[in-house]
Motif scaffolding. Structure first.
Motif, PDB file in Angstrom:
ATOM      1  N   ASP A 116     -43.452 -64.057 -41.189  1.00 20.84           N
ATOM      2  CA  ASP A 116     -42.807 -64.223 -40.163  1.00 20.84           C
ATOM      3  C   ASP A 116     -41.989 -63.486 -39.199  1.00 20.84           C
ATOM      4  N   ASP A 117     -41.351 -63.678 -38.460  1.00 18.76           N
ATOM      5  CA  ASP A 117     -40.234 -62.660 -37.331  1.00 18.76           C
ATOM      6  C   ASP A 117     -39.057 -63.507 -37.480  1.00 18.76           C
ATOM      7  N   LYS A 118     -38.783 -65.046 -38.364  1.00 16.92           N
ATOM      8  CA  LYS A 118     -38.144 -64.849 -38.813  1.00 16.92           C
ATOM      9  C   LYS A 118     -37.923 -64.282 -40.293  1.00 16.92           C
ATOM     10  N   LEU A 119     -38.410 -64.365 -40.481  1.00 16.18           N
ATOM     11  CA  LEU A 119     -37.781 -63.829 -42.329  1.00 16.18           C
ATOM     12  C   LEU A 119     -37.535 -62.322 -42.134  1.00 16.18           C
ATOM     13  N   VAL A 120     -38.308 -61.953 -41.276  1.00 21.81           N
ATOM     14  CA  VAL A 120     -38.470 -59.885 -40.608  1.00 21.81           C
ATOM     15  C   VAL A 120     -36.611 -59.931 -40.338  1.00 21.81           C
ATOM     16  N   GLU A 121     -36.401 -60.406 -39.529  1.00 19.03           N
ATOM     17  CA  GLU A 121     -34.988 -60.801 -38.616  1.00 19.03           C
ATOM     18  C   GLU A 121     -33.603 -61.086 -39.841  1.00 19.03           C
ATOM     19  N   GLU A 122     -34.212 -61.963 -40.614  1.00 21.72           N
ATOM     20  CA  GLU A 122     -33.079 -62.274 -41.854  1.00 21.72           C
ATOM     21  C   GLU A 122     -33.090 -60.946 -43.099  1.00 21.72           C
ATOM     22  N   GLU A 164     -52.652 -70.526 -46.186  1.00 22.57           N
ATOM     23  CA  GLU A 164     -51.669 -69.622 -45.690  1.00 22.57           C
ATOM     24  C   GLU A 164     -50.012 -70.543 -45.966  1.00 22.57           C
ATOM     25  N   ILE A 165     -49.351 -69.652 -46.432  1.00 18.84           N
ATOM     26  CA  ILE A 165     -48.361 -70.802 -46.518  1.00 18.84           C
ATOM     27  C   ILE A 165     -46.924 -70.176 -46.275  1.00 18.84           C
ATOM     28  N   THR A 166     -46.246 -70.849 -45.706  1.00 18.18           N
ATOM     29  CA  THR A 166     -44.652 -70.304 -45.162  1.00 18.18           C
ATOM     30  C   THR A 166     -43.938 -69.814 -46.745  1.00 18.18           C
ATOM     31  N   ILE A 167     -43.069 -68.700 -46.944  1.00 19.03           N
ATOM     32  CA  ILE A 167     -41.756 -68.619 -47.928  1.00 19.03           C
ATOM     33  C   ILE A 167     -41.506 -69.482 -48.204  1.00 19.03           C
ATOM     34  N   ASP A 168     -41.007 -70.742 -47.286  1.00 17.35           N
ATOM     35  CA  ASP A 168     -39.958 -71.671 -48.027  1.00 17.35           C
ATOM     36  C   ASP A 168     -41.414 -73.099 -48.289  1.00 17.35           C
ATOM     37  N   GLU A 169     -42.619 -72.989 -47.601  1.00 14.40           N
ATOM     38  CA  GLU A 169     -42.772 -73.312 -48.575  1.00 14.40           C
ATOM     39  C   GLU A 169     -43.563 -73.102 -49.978  1.00 14.40           C
ATOM     40  N   LYS A 187     -42.025 -51.315 -40.322  1.00 16.13           N
ATOM     41  CA  LYS A 187     -41.987 -50.801 -41.308  1.00 16.13           C
ATOM     42  C   LYS A 187     -41.360 -52.640 -42.917  1.00 16.13           C
ATOM     43  N   VAL A 188     -40.245 -52.734 -42.315  1.00 20.81           N
ATOM     44  CA  VAL A 188     -40.177 -53.642 -43.435  1.00 20.81           C
ATOM     45  C   VAL A 188     -40.700 -54.845 -43.066  1.00 20.81           C
ATOM     46  N   LYS A 189     -41.221 -55.631 -42.385  1.00 19.25           N
ATOM     47  CA  LYS A 189     -42.717 -56.589 -41.686  1.00 19.25           C
ATOM     48  C   LYS A 189     -43.448 -55.927 -43.251  1.00 19.25           C
ATOM     49  N   GLU A 190     -44.218 -54.195 -43.517  1.00 20.05           N
ATOM     50  CA  GLU A 190     -45.167 -54.129 -44.420  1.00 20.05           C
ATOM     51  C   GLU A 190     -44.778 -54.337 -45.895  1.00 20.05           C
ATOM     52  N   THR A 191     -43.348 -54.129 -45.765  1.00 23.70           N
ATOM     53  CA  THR A 191     -42.658 -53.546 -47.227  1.00 23.70           C
ATOM     54  C   THR A 191     -42.869 -55.212 -47.722  1.00 23.70           C
ATOM     55  N   TYR A 204     -44.324 -59.879 -51.189  1.00 22.07           N
ATOM     56  CA  TYR A 204     -44.763 -61.185 -51.576  1.00 22.07           C
ATOM     57  C   TYR A 204     -46.883 -61.089 -51.337  1.00 22.07           C
ATOM     58  N   ASP A 205     -47.406 -60.678 -51.095  1.00 26.03           N
ATOM     59  CA  ASP A 205     -49.401 -60.548 -51.742  1.00 26.03           C
ATOM     60  C   ASP A 205     -49.195 -60.474 -53.235  1.00 26.03           C
TER      61      ASP A 205
END
Length: 441
Positions: free
Chosen positions: A137-143, A429-434, A274-278, A283-284
């Motif tokens: 998600d956008d939060k993870l990309v921003e962090e 589908e799960i979040t990184i925290d989950e 590019k950050v989001k794609e990477t 994570y995939d």
């Protein structure tokens, strides 16, 4: 020759082999005659010594050699004829009676074996599993971008500290006298304690109590071990020796090039994408690995493979010739049993469904592995021309064991892919925290 099998339990048995003179003597006599033709014995021309003299000198050793050869061949052939799957290697049962090799005509030998009768994996749509996918998600990309900016920024040593700085200095526990020079990361302690370290300069002395530091923060924020943290209980003083601050890098071309290489991205929008794609690619891979491990657990539970644990523990100890203790085997056995069980299941599914790892698959998987290793070191593109050489050298390593390991890995990949196509697999589908919570379970 007589061979008999005595099943002592559902997965352990003993095999008894009885040899009489007719089983071994013709081979012993033939070998002694051959020795006589080649023997160089004092007092006789080469090859002219009497067979009786050769027998007197070499008879016992030839007898032992031939009997061991007959035992090995007979035991292996007998086990190949059985329907069960033998695990480990047959273990000879020690006989307290001494063998009289010069006079004895009949010999009795006994072996212990461990086995599984069959491996049944109920693989159909009634078998349910979960395919996990981690959402970036956008939060993870921003962090992630903030972390990259911090890592790529310039380091400074300001006169006055601010939130997020690293404070370098001497920590002293008043009661125990324990002391250590360290760097304290203000971003990894409580806001209340971090406040005491904000707005101070070099040589400042900060007083606090060990209770102000949470358990995990001793290692995360101060880099201290559990033993050191225990020694630092009670009142603490921290004398500041230096203040370290990393200024965030600006979102410009130099920063883009530093993260992804020259000219890969040229705008802020391209950089974020590019950050989001990477992140998604990374994570995939993690979610696939997690899905595979969970499927292995489900398949293992469904197959209900009953391993001969006591036999396998004894075999591991004897096979390693004193290199491991019974305590070490006991400790590591659960992991070994897990790997062995999955190997049995994977081989069974591969056999039943004609799944085979091809040489080309091994080459492709090895290339992918080596590319990832080089990419992490920033040398990926430079090594492409020499890739075939690296692959060849790796697969020949460890006397070919690397090739066999990679072959097994490819088969496991194909088996798991087949499983996912066959069973009722629901996507989640799960979040990184989950995902982190699942890993901790």
């Amino acid at each position: 020759m007589e061979i008999s099998l005595d099943k002592q339990s559902a997965n352990q048995a003993s095999i008894k082999i009885k040899l009489n003179e007719a089983d071994y003597q013709p081979k012993v006599d033939a070998k002694l005659k051959d020795y006589a033709k080649k023997a160089n014995i004092k007092g006789f021309r080469p090859g002219k010594a009497p067979v009786s003299m050769v027998k007197n000198i070499y008879g016992t050793s030839v007898l032992v050699e031939e009997i061991n050869s007959i035992l090995s061949e007979s035991l292996n052939n007998y086990l190949k004829e059985q329907t069960f799957k033998v695990l480990g290697e047959p273990l000879p049962v020690e006989n307290n009676e001494t063998i009289e090799w010069k006079t004895q005509k009949e010999f009795d030998f006994e072996y212990k074996i461990g086995f599984v009768e069959e491996v049944k994996v109920p693989l159909d749509k009634k078998f349910k599993g979960t395919k996990y996918s981690i959402k970036v998600d956008d939060k993870l990309v921003e962090e992630t971008i903030e972390n990259l900016k911090s890592q790529s920024g310039n380091s400074t040593n300001p006169e006055v500290s601010e939130a997020g700085d690293h404070i370098y200095g001497d920590l002293v526990a008043t009661d125990s006298g324990f002391s250590k020079t360290l760097s304290l990361d203000l971003s990894k302690i409580t806001k209340k304690l971090a406040g005491k370290f904000t707005g101070i300069s070099k040589d400042a002395v900060v007083e606090f109590d060990s209770k102000d530091i949470k358990k995990a923060q001793w290692e995360e924020a101060l880099g201290m071990t559990e033993e050191e943290a225990e020694s630092a209980k009670g009142p603490i003083t921290f004398t500041v020796k230096n203040i370290n601050r990393t200024e965030e890098a600006e979102m410009n071309q130099d920063f883009f090039d530093k993260v992804f290489g020259p000219g890969v991205v040229t705008t802020e929008e391209e950089f974020i994408a590019k950050v989001k794609e990477t992140l998604q690619g990374n994570y995939d891979k993690e979610s696939k690995a997690f899905t595979d491990e969970e499927l292995k657990k489900e398949l293992t539970a469904a197959a209900k493979v009953d391993l001969p644990e006591e036999f396998l523990k004894e075999w591991l100890i004897r096979a390693n010739e004193g290199k491991v203790s019974s305590e070490e085997v006991e400790k590591e056995f659960p992991m070994y049993a897990k790997q062995l069980t999955w190997s049995l299941i994977s081989n069974q599914l591969a056999t039943e469904n004609k799944i085979q790892a091809e040489h080309e698959d091994v080459i492709a998987k090895t290339k992918e592995m080596i590319k990832e290793q080089f990419a992490s070191s920033g040398l990926g593109s430079q090594m492409e021309d020499s890739m075939d050489m690296f692959v060849d050298n790796y697969l020949k390593g460890e006397d070919g064991q690397n090739y066999m390991n990679m072959l097994t890995s490819v088969q496991n990949d194909k088996v798991l892919a087949y499983v996912q196509e066959t069973v009722d697999l629901k996507e989640k589908e799960i979040t990184i925290d989950e995902f982190k919570e699942l890993l901790e379970k």
